[in-house]
Design an enzyme around this catalytic site. Structure first.
Site, PDB file in Angstrom:
ATOM      1  N   ASP A  75      78.078  46.190  30.751  1.00  0.00           N
ATOM      2  CA  ASP A  75      78.765  46.002  32.029  1.00  0.00           C
ATOM      3  C   ASP A  75      78.407  44.615  32.492  1.00  0.00           C
ATOM      4  OD1 ASP A  75      80.562  47.314  33.948  1.00  0.00           O
ATOM      5  OD2 ASP A  75      79.014  46.708  35.349  1.00  0.00           O
ATOM      6  N   LYS A 179      79.028  29.477  22.635  1.00  0.00           N
ATOM      7  CA  LYS A 179      78.949  30.389  23.786  1.00  0.00           C
ATOM      8  C   LYS A 179      78.163  31.646  23.422  1.00  0.00           C
ATOM      9  CE  LYS A 179      81.242  33.731  26.597  1.00  0.00           C
ATOM     10  NZ  LYS A 179      82.367  34.607  26.842  1.00  0.00           N
TER      11      LYS A 179
END
Ligand code: IMP
Length: 200
Positions: A75, A179
């Site tokens: 999440d 990233k």
């Protein structure tokens, strides 16, 4: 002592294709077979908790129970300092029913206005839950600044407005491998691996 992950297979409790790609790549060195909740046709539970950790737990336990397999959920979201941490757990919802992140990024821009604090951080809560109800949960972050208009067509979500600390490019412009090596998900993931995984 955290519980070790010793099973050959797990479910990724997400329907977000961007996250499936990132997390599957992170799990590759451990020789774990990965199936996604989307592939198994599992329902997407409502995210009713008030924290990233609460929602990660809720999603992982729902998938672990439904698939009778260990489940890993993520999440995550963007917390903007000048907006008191918003959109936070509502990051996906700011994109509306069409998951339109151009709209979500415009809303951040509009709400922030000329606020002098351009700081933001991504947060990722990762939960590994087992069908017997046990879980291990980890929280990762990456700090940076926001830039408008959005730059770069790589990545997903809020990537085009986020410049990680120490860099000039947004996550949307950066090589995805770069990233993935530094992201909030990578941070949470390295904590998970250190606690629960052994190399294959
Ligand atoms: P959820 O965790 O599925 O509730 O949604 C998290 C939302 O936060 C995503 O839909 C994205 O909008 C945003 N988000 C999370 N991680 C990233 C990231 O690495 N880059 C860009 N946006 C992200």
């Amino acid at each position: 002592m955290p519980r070790s992950f010793l099973e050959p297979k797990l479910v990724l409790a997400t329907h977000n294709p961007g996250k499936v790609v990132e997390i599957a790549a992170l799990l590759e060195p451990f020789g774990v077979e990965v199936v996604s909740a989307g592939d198994l046709g599992l329902p997407e539970p409502d995210e009713t908790e008030a924290t990233f950790e609460g929602n990660a737990r809720l999603k992982a336990h729902a998938a672990a129970r439904a698939a009778n397999l260990p489940a890993l959920s993520d999440d995550s979201g963007l917390a903007v300092s000048g907006l008191g941490g918003a959109p936070g757990i509502y990051s996906a919802r700011w994109a509306g029913p069409d998951k339109d992140f151009t709209l979500a990024m415009s809303r951040v821009d509009a709400e922030l206005g000329e606020h002098p604090d351009r700081g933001a951080h991504f947060v990722c809560a990762l939960t590994l839950a087992w069908p017997d109800g046990h879980d291990e949960t980890f929280l990762g972050t990456i700090h940076g600044t926001l830039t408008f208009p959005p730059r770069g067509g790589r990545g997903f979500g809020y990537d085009p407005i986020f410049i990680p600390e120490g860099y000039d490019q947004t996550f949307g412009e950066m090589d995805p491998a770069q990233k993935h090596a530094m992201s909030h998900r990578a941070d949470a993931f390295s904590q998970l691996v250190a606690a629960c995984f052994r190399d294959a």
